[in-house]
Design a protein around this motif. Structure first.
Motif, short mmCIF file in Angstrom:
data_model
loop_
_atom_site.label_atom_id
_atom_site.label_comp_id
_atom_site.label_asym_id
_atom_site.label_seq_id
_atom_site.Cartn_x
_atom_site.Cartn_y
_atom_site.Cartn_z
N LEU A 1 -4.49 6.61 -4.87
CA LEU A 1 -5.76 6.30 -4.24
C LEU A 1 -5.94 4.81 -3.97
O LEU A 1 -6.50 4.43 -2.93
N ILE A 2 -5.45 3.96 -4.86
CA ILE A 2 -5.51 2.52 -4.62
C ILE A 2 -4.70 2.17 -3.37
O ILE A 2 -5.15 1.42 -2.51
N GLY A 3 -3.50 2.73 -3.27
CA GLY A 3 -2.68 2.50 -2.09
C GLY A 3 -3.33 3.04 -0.83
O GLY A 3 -3.28 2.41 0.23
N TRP A 4 -3.94 4.19 -0.93
CA TRP A 4 -4.59 4.79 0.23
C TRP A 4 -5.80 3.97 0.68
O TRP A 4 -6.02 3.78 1.87
N ILE A 5 -6.58 3.50 -0.28
CA ILE A 5 -7.75 2.69 0.05
C ILE A 5 -7.32 1.37 0.71
O ILE A 5 -7.93 0.94 1.69
N ILE A 6 -6.27 0.76 0.18
CA ILE A 6 -5.76 -0.47 0.81
C ILE A 6 -5.32 -0.18 2.23
O ILE A 6 -5.65 -0.91 3.16
N LEU B 1 2.53 1.69 -3.43
CA LEU B 1 1.61 2.26 -4.42
C LEU B 1 1.44 3.76 -4.22
O LEU B 1 1.40 4.52 -5.18
N GLN B 2 1.35 4.19 -2.97
CA GLN B 2 1.23 5.62 -2.68
C GLN B 2 2.48 6.36 -3.15
O GLN B 2 2.39 7.43 -3.76
N ALA C 1 0.83 -1.20 0.00
CA ALA C 1 0.00 0.00 0.00
C ALA C 1 0.87 1.25 0.00
O ALA C 1 0.62 2.20 -0.76
N VAL D 1 -4.66 7.75 -9.44
CA VAL D 1 -5.29 6.44 -9.29
C VAL D 1 -4.39 5.49 -8.49
O VAL D 1 -4.86 4.80 -7.59
N LEU D 2 -3.10 5.48 -8.80
CA LEU D 2 -2.17 4.64 -8.05
C LEU D 2 -2.14 5.04 -6.58
O LEU D 2 -2.18 4.19 -5.69
#
Length: 53
Positions: free
Chosen positions: A41-46, A8-9, A5, A38-39
């Motif tokens: 946000l995916i890391g942040w959501i995880i 990705l951030q 995560a 997008v990358l």
């Protein structure tokens, strides 16, 4: 999963920084900004919702 995560951030922020630096006097490419966001946000959501700290 935590490392993935954060990675990705970091990659998302790096993509945004590179896009900003390559087009500095003008506006940054919208596709590069979107890809970085997008990358990130995916890391942040995880990190926020899947790891549940």
């Amino acid at each position: 999963m935590y490392v993935a995560a954060k990675l990705l951030q970091a990659v998302g922020l790096t993509v945004i920084a590179i896009g900003f630096m390559t087009a500095f006097p003008g506006l940054m490419n919208a596709r590069m900004y979107t890809a970085g966001a997008v990358l990130f946000l995916i890391g942040w959501i995880i990190d926020r919702y899947l790891l549940k700290r």
